[in-house]
Design a protein around this motif. Structure first.
Motif, PDB file in Angstrom:
ATOM      1  N   ARG A  97       0.837  -1.211   0.000  1.00 42.98           N
ATOM      2  CA  ARG A  97       0.000   0.000   0.000  1.00 42.98           C
ATOM      3  C   ARG A  97       0.872   1.261   0.000  1.00 42.98           C
ATOM      4  NH1 ARG A  97      -2.917  -3.099   3.670  1.00 42.98           N
ATOM      5  NH2 ARG A  97      -2.025  -1.959   5.426  1.00 42.98           N
ATOM      6  N   GLN A  98       1.939   1.261   0.777  1.00 44.92           N
ATOM      7  CA  GLN A  98       2.848   2.410   0.800  1.00 44.92           C
ATOM      8  C   GLN A  98       3.479   2.639  -0.569  1.00 44.92           C
ATOM      9  OE1 GLN A  98       5.602   1.306   3.894  1.00 44.92           O
ATOM     10  NE2 GLN A  98       4.467   2.416   5.470  1.00 44.92           N
ATOM     11  N   MET A  99       3.894   1.568  -1.216  1.00 47.58           N
ATOM     12  CA  MET A  99       4.513   1.699  -2.540  1.00 47.58           C
ATOM     13  C   MET A  99       3.507   2.205  -3.563  1.00 47.58           C
ATOM     14  SD  MET A  99       7.206  -1.478  -2.754  1.00 47.58           S
ATOM     15  CE  MET A  99       6.145  -2.745  -2.102  1.00 47.58           C
ATOM     16  N   GLN A 100       2.266   1.730  -3.484  1.00 44.97           N
ATOM     17  CA  GLN A 100       1.231   2.213  -4.400  1.00 44.97           C
ATOM     18  C   GLN A 100       0.984   3.708  -4.190  1.00 44.97           C
ATOM     19  OE1 GLN A 100       0.343   0.653  -6.943  1.00 44.97           O
ATOM     20  NE2 GLN A 100      -0.637  -1.305  -6.595  1.00 44.97           N
ATOM     21  N   ALA A 101       0.967   4.148  -2.937  1.00 43.01           N
ATOM     22  CA  ALA A 101       0.772   5.575  -2.649  1.00 43.01           C
ATOM     23  C   ALA A 101       1.947   6.389  -3.189  1.00 43.01           C
ATOM     24  CB  ALA A 101       0.605   5.789  -1.142  1.00 43.01           C
ATOM     25  N   MET A 102       3.159   5.901  -3.015  1.00 42.66           N
ATOM     26  CA  MET A 102       4.335   6.601  -3.544  1.00 42.66           C
ATOM     27  C   MET A 102       4.261   6.686  -5.065  1.00 42.66           C
ATOM     28  SD  MET A 102       7.289   4.915  -1.145  1.00 42.66           S
ATOM     29  CE  MET A 102       8.613   6.104  -1.298  1.00 42.66           C
ATOM     30  N   LEU A 103       3.851   5.609  -5.679  1.00 42.08           N
ATOM     31  CA  LEU A 103       3.753   5.557  -7.139  1.00 42.08           C
ATOM     32  C   LEU A 103       2.686   6.532  -7.646  1.00 42.08           C
ATOM     33  CD1 LEU A 103       4.934   4.156  -9.590  1.00 42.08           C
ATOM     34  CD2 LEU A 103       3.337   2.286  -9.227  1.00 42.08           C
ATOM     35  N   ARG A 104       1.559   6.618  -6.936  1.00 46.66           N
ATOM     36  CA  ARG A 104       0.516   7.586  -7.312  1.00 46.66           C
ATOM     37  C   ARG A 104       1.061   9.014  -7.249  1.00 46.66           C
ATOM     38  NH1 ARG A 104      -2.968   4.035  -5.022  1.00 46.66           N
ATOM     39  NH2 ARG A 104      -2.732   4.856  -2.928  1.00 46.66           N
ATOM     40  N   ARG A 105       1.783   9.342  -6.172  1.00 43.56           N
ATOM     41  CA  ARG A 105       2.344  10.693  -6.035  1.00 43.56           C
ATOM     42  C   ARG A 105       3.423  10.968  -7.085  1.00 43.56           C
ATOM     43  NH1 ARG A 105       2.279   9.228  -0.642  1.00 43.56           N
ATOM     44  NH2 ARG A 105       4.499   8.854  -0.617  1.00 43.56           N
ATOM     45  N   MET A 106       4.236   9.972  -7.372  1.00 43.43           N
ATOM     46  CA  MET A 106       5.389  10.152  -8.252  1.00 43.43           C
ATOM     47  C   MET A 106       5.015  10.107  -9.733  1.00 43.43           C
ATOM     48  SD  MET A 106       8.767   7.747  -8.232  1.00 43.43           S
ATOM     49  CE  MET A 106       8.991   8.125  -6.509  1.00 43.43           C
ATOM     50  N   ALA A 107       4.167   9.152 -10.103  1.00 39.61           N
ATOM     51  CA  ALA A 107       3.899   8.905 -11.520  1.00 39.61           C
ATOM     52  C   ALA A 107       2.422   9.042 -11.898  1.00 39.61           C
ATOM     53  CB  ALA A 107       4.397   7.514 -11.905  1.00 39.61           C
ATOM     54  N   GLY A 108       1.568   9.275 -10.916  1.00 40.53           N
ATOM     55  CA  GLY A 108       0.153   9.439 -11.205  1.00 40.53           C
ATOM     56  C   GLY A 108      -0.570   8.155 -11.547  1.00 40.53           C
ATOM     57  N   ASP A 109       0.018   7.012 -11.209  1.00 33.66           N
ATOM     58  CA  ASP A 109      -0.655   5.736 -11.470  1.00 33.66           C
ATOM     59  C   ASP A 109      -0.290   4.741 -10.384  1.00 33.66           C
ATOM     60  OD1 ASP A 109       1.945   4.942 -12.062  1.00 33.66           O
ATOM     61  OD2 ASP A 109       1.504   4.271 -14.081  1.00 33.66           O
ATOM     62  N   THR A 110      -0.767   3.525 -10.542  1.00 33.42           N
ATOM     63  CA  THR A 110      -0.448   2.450  -9.605  1.00 33.42           C
ATOM     64  C   THR A 110       0.002   1.231 -10.399  1.00 33.42           C
ATOM     65  OG1 THR A 110      -2.733   1.672  -9.587  1.00 33.42           O
ATOM     66  CG2 THR A 110      -2.104   3.239  -7.860  1.00 33.42           C
ATOM     67  N   ALA A 111       0.510   0.252  -9.688  1.00 33.29           N
ATOM     68  CA  ALA A 111       0.967  -0.980 -10.322  1.00 33.29           C
ATOM     69  C   ALA A 111      -0.080  -2.070 -10.152  1.00 33.29           C
ATOM     70  CB  ALA A 111       2.286  -1.426  -9.699  1.00 33.29           C
ATOM     71  N   GLN A 112      -0.137  -2.959 -11.122  1.00 30.03           N
ATOM     72  CA  GLN A 112      -1.026  -4.113 -11.011  1.00 30.03           C
ATOM     73  C   GLN A 112      -0.432  -5.114 -10.034  1.00 30.03           C
ATOM     74  OE1 GLN A 112      -1.726  -5.752 -14.872  1.00 30.03           O
ATOM     75  NE2 GLN A 112      -3.030  -4.064 -15.490  1.00 30.03           N
TER      76      GLN A 112
END
Length: 190
Positions: A97-112
């Protein structure tokens, strides 16, 4: 054949793009030292590398989350093995969940939430292992292998990560190294 050919290509591209920009005299307002290549890497390349790392580790964590789910955990003979699996499951989900939140902030998306092929092989092995003490030994052996794979991936990518992702990766690596030692001991004791 390399396990992560895209990652290797990304690392090479990141390293060469930094060198090319520096050689061309391009202004690099936010630079970081690439410890492996001995040159500067632009901040945008580090963000791209960090986003790739986060996507990769969301999938890596998914493998262990599935290895520690309720149906497999029920096959463990020892209460300690079940407790370790539950703890790993909770921690991997929290970090994911933390990595998904970081990814949303950094790249505007999430990972599958996909499972890496090496993790799928571990999951298949665990699924075929009979309940009881052999399951417990196999579980710890595969968690150790999973953690070693994670530590190796972190070691390769760490110099290319932004500060916030690097801090998280460093914490994950320390935890995984500690658990490797702990779980190797538990595996021998079964």
């Amino acid at each position: 054949m390399h396990r992560f050919p895209r990652l290797r290509v990304l690392a090479l591209a990141l390293a060469t793009s930094g060198a090319a920009l520096a050689a061309a005299g391009a202004p690099l307002a936010a630079q970081a030292t690439d410890a492996h290549a001995g040159h500067q890497m632009p901040a945008s390349a580090m963000r791209d590398s960090s986003a790739a790392f986060l996507r990769m580790f969301v999938s890596h964590h998914e493998g262990l989350i599935r290895m520690t789910d309720d149906s497999l955990r029920a096959k463990a003979a020892r209460a300690g093995t079940k407790a370790d699996a539950r703890k790993l499951h909770t921690e991997q989900e929290r970090e994911q969940r933390q990595m998904q939140a970081m990814l949303r902030r950094m790249a505007g998306d999430t990972a599958q939430h996909t499972v890496m092929p090496s993790n799928q092989a571990m999951l298949d092995t665990l699924g075929r292992t009979a309940a009881g003490p052999e399951f417990d030994r196999t579980f710890y052996r595969l968690v150790v292998a999973h953690h070693r794979e994670g530590v190796a991936m972190i070691d390769k990518m760490l110099p290319h990560l932004t500060a916030d992702v690097r801090r998280m990766a460093t914490r994950m690596r320390a935890t995984q190294r500690k658990e490797i030692t702990e779980f190797e001991g538990k595996m021998r004791a079964i």
